[in-house]
Design a protein around this motif. Structure first.
Motif, short mmCIF file in Angstrom:
data_model
loop_
_atom_site.label_atom_id
_atom_site.label_comp_id
_atom_site.label_asym_id
_atom_site.label_seq_id
_atom_site.Cartn_x
_atom_site.Cartn_y
_atom_site.Cartn_z
N LEU A 83 0.83 -1.20 0.00
CA LEU A 83 0.00 0.00 0.00
C LEU A 83 0.86 1.26 0.00
N ASP A 84 1.95 1.25 0.78
CA ASP A 84 2.87 2.40 0.77
C ASP A 84 3.37 2.66 -0.64
N LEU A 85 3.78 1.60 -1.33
CA LEU A 85 4.35 1.75 -2.67
C LEU A 85 3.31 2.32 -3.65
N ILE A 86 2.07 1.81 -3.54
CA ILE A 86 1.00 2.28 -4.42
C ILE A 86 0.76 3.78 -4.19
N VAL A 87 0.72 4.17 -2.91
CA VAL A 87 0.48 5.58 -2.58
C VAL A 87 1.63 6.46 -3.09
N ILE A 88 2.87 6.01 -2.91
CA ILE A 88 4.04 6.79 -3.37
C ILE A 88 3.98 6.98 -4.89
N GLN A 89 3.64 5.90 -5.62
CA GLN A 89 3.58 5.97 -7.08
C GLN A 89 2.56 7.02 -7.55
N ILE A 90 1.36 6.97 -6.97
CA ILE A 90 0.31 7.88 -7.44
C ILE A 90 0.60 9.31 -6.99
N GLU A 91 1.16 9.45 -5.78
CA GLU A 91 1.57 10.78 -5.31
C GLU A 91 2.57 11.41 -6.27
N ASN A 92 3.53 10.59 -6.72
CA ASN A 92 4.54 11.11 -7.65
C ASN A 92 3.91 11.59 -8.95
N LEU A 93 2.92 10.83 -9.46
CA LEU A 93 2.21 11.24 -10.68
C LEU A 93 1.49 12.57 -10.44
N ASN A 94 0.75 12.64 -9.33
CA ASN A 94 -0.03 13.85 -9.03
C ASN A 94 0.88 15.07 -8.88
N THR A 95 2.04 14.86 -8.26
CA THR A 95 2.96 15.97 -8.04
C THR A 95 3.63 16.38 -9.34
N LYS A 96 4.05 15.38 -10.11
CA LYS A 96 4.79 15.66 -11.34
C LYS A 96 3.94 16.40 -12.38
N TYR A 97 2.67 15.98 -12.52
CA TYR A 97 1.84 16.55 -13.59
C TYR A 97 0.77 17.51 -13.08
N GLY A 145 8.99 4.48 -5.65
CA GLY A 145 7.84 3.61 -5.37
C GLY A 145 7.66 2.52 -6.40
N PHE A 146 8.48 2.55 -7.48
CA PHE A 146 8.38 1.50 -8.51
C PHE A 146 9.45 0.46 -8.27
N VAL A 147 9.06 -0.80 -8.36
CA VAL A 147 10.02 -1.89 -8.22
C VAL A 147 10.56 -2.19 -9.62
N GLU A 148 11.86 -1.93 -9.84
CA GLU A 148 12.44 -2.11 -11.17
C GLU A 148 13.46 -3.23 -11.18
N ARG A 149 13.49 -3.96 -12.29
CA ARG A 149 14.40 -5.09 -12.38
C ARG A 149 15.83 -4.60 -12.61
N ASN A 150 16.76 -5.28 -11.96
CA ASN A 150 18.18 -4.92 -12.05
C ASN A 150 18.70 -5.23 -13.46
N LYS A 151 19.29 -4.23 -14.10
CA LYS A 151 19.80 -4.41 -15.48
C LYS A 151 20.93 -5.43 -15.53
#
Length: 476
Positions: free
Chosen positions: A118-132, A385-391
């Protein structure tokens, strides 16, 4: 109710008896009672459509659109903001973490760096709202099992840049198999008497809760719905842009099947419409064909994008007659039946519905502690807030991980790893028995660790295990 006309006399009597019993259940609303009786009536009339195997066709690229063919998103931030202002994110949050030994909602299990789903979901959407500068709200569909806990948890986001709304999916009584009466009428007044009827219920619950009308009045047009435990289910502007441009009322994200996904539902073309084919609908003689990754190459991730006006139209017309999934259970020795539906099965009722064949990175569910090991390891990093795969991982597929029952509960899993091993070069790991891991361990290739019965096997700090089979300290 029109459906009752097709019932045999004994079934009609059963239904009418059930109806009067249900009308006396004060714990649920009129709309829940009606929804439940409708579902049971459809179940009794045996309207389960059996698929005519000869009519199944592989969907074309027009119906299941390759992700790479989607137009790029507009570069203009104002255009992006206007897209996002029409979007709502909905997470299916009805599940308890019982399989992983947790008592509360699964979405509050810690995933990484002390942060929960839930923390991660909230961080992701907050970032979208703040950025745009947009306002994408988050809706959580809870069940009666997770509602109270979720309300407490959501309080901690009170000051965040995001509107969070919760609503409950329906609460239906479990049916006693023997006499087809509701379990709560048998003196089972606690939570065990009830069940949430699967995520297919999301459309009616959105409407019944009043949330749907509220969102439409705010100018929202699309909902992106996904399981709260799928870390890959993040807002994708290319998909949203495509649906808006092409006026698709419904989109299911599918992804290429691997051998781990052979039971997942798939999209087919059937009598000119796109529809979901689940393993339960497949005639026995075709099950192996269904599981082959040659003929059915994709499966449903349960990331769904749906037009809100279309949901309202179809719910009001009672047109969403999704396949019924009977789920037999036992409560205190009494055999009961739960009738459920799945949201993906609704695809065939929407106009201009499509699938989009997305990269595997959009499907990263955490169903067991073996999945938790993957996302807590160096195979992934956390960015905004995004889980990204290690290159650094060159193999496109993830290692296969099998942990024994000693690791099944999150608490036990965490106590048996002083730190999560490095697994960038791991192909497979099998662990069984009383095994404990030190810190700074590296696993490569194929590793099997099987402690002998009654023996505690400790893997020391800092070791590198490559293509090894370990049964005792002498093998290290």
């Amino acid at each position: 109710m029109a459906a009752a006309a097709t019932l045999s006399a004994p079934d009609a009597a059963k239904l009418s008896q059930l109806k009067s019993a249900v009308s006396g259940l004060g714990q649920i609303s009129e709309s829940e009672k009606n929804g439940f009786i409708n579902l049971v009536s459809r179940y009794l009339s045996g309207e389960a459509q059996h698929v005519d195997w000869s009519k199944i066709q592989t969907p074309t690229d027009e119906i299941v659109v390759p992700y790479d063919s989607l137009a790029p998103t507009p570069q203009d931030p104002a255009a992006t903001k206007s897209l996002l202002d029409k979007l709502v994110v909905l997470k299916l949050n009805g599940g308890l973490g019982t399989t992983m030994g947790c008592t509360g909602p699964k979405s509050v299990i810690e995933v990484r760096n002390g942060l929960t789903f839930l923390d991660l979901i909230v961080i992701q959407i907050e970032n979208l709202n703040t950025k745009y500068g947009c306002n994408v709200p988050l809706l959580l569909m809870n069940s009666f099992n997770t509602h109270d806990d979720t309300l407490k948890i959501v309080e901690k986001y009170a000051n965040s840049n995001i509107d969070i709304h919760t609503f409950n999916q329906s609460q239906y009584p479990r049916l006693v198999v023997e006499d087809f009466m509701p379990l709560p009428c048998k003196g089972q007044t606690g939570k065990d008497g009830w069940y949430p009827p699967g995520h297919g219920d999301v459309f009616a619950s959105l409407m019944n809760s009043g949330k749907l009308d509220a969102l439409l009045s705010q100018g929202k047009e699309y909902v992106f719905a996904a399981n709260s435990d799928n870390l890959g289910a993040i807002v994708d502007l290319k998909i949203l842009n495509h649906l808006m441009t092409n006026k698709n009322e419904y989109c299911m994200e599918v992804t290429p099947k691997t051998l781990a996904d052979v039971k997942g539902g798939t999209l087919i073309s059937y009598e000119g419409k796109v529809q979901l084919l689940e393993i339960a609908q497949v005639p026995d003689e075709h099950v192996n064909e269904f599981k082959s990754i040659e003929k059915f190459k994709i499966f449903n991730t349960n990331n769904l994008w749906v037009n809100l006006k279309a949901i309202k139209r179809l719910v009001e017309a009672q047109a969403l007659k999704m396949e019924i999934i009977p789920n037999p259970k036992e409560v205190d020795g009494i055999k009961v039946l739960q009738l459920e539906t799945a949201a993906g099965a609704a695809i065939k009722f929407f106009d201009n519905a499509i699938g989009i064949n997305v990269p595997r990175s959009r499907f990263l569910p955490v169903k067991a502690t073996s999945d938790l090991l993957l996302v807590q390891s160096d195979l992934y990093t956390l960015v905004d807030g995004f889980v990204e795969r290690n290159k650094a991982r060159t193999n496109p597929s993830n290692p296969s991980i099998e942990l024994g029952p000693e690791f099944k509960k999150v608490g036990n899993f965490l106590s048996r790893f002083k730190s999560i091993p490095s697994i960038i070069e791991l192909d497979s790991l099998k662990v069984s028995g009383d095994v404990w891991f030190g810190t700074g361990i590296t696993l490569k290739g194929k590793v099997t660790i099987a402690a002998k019965p009654g023996v505690k096997l400790e893997i020391p700090d800092g070791v590198v295990l490559e293509n090894k089979e370990i049964h005792g300290p002498e093998d290290l």
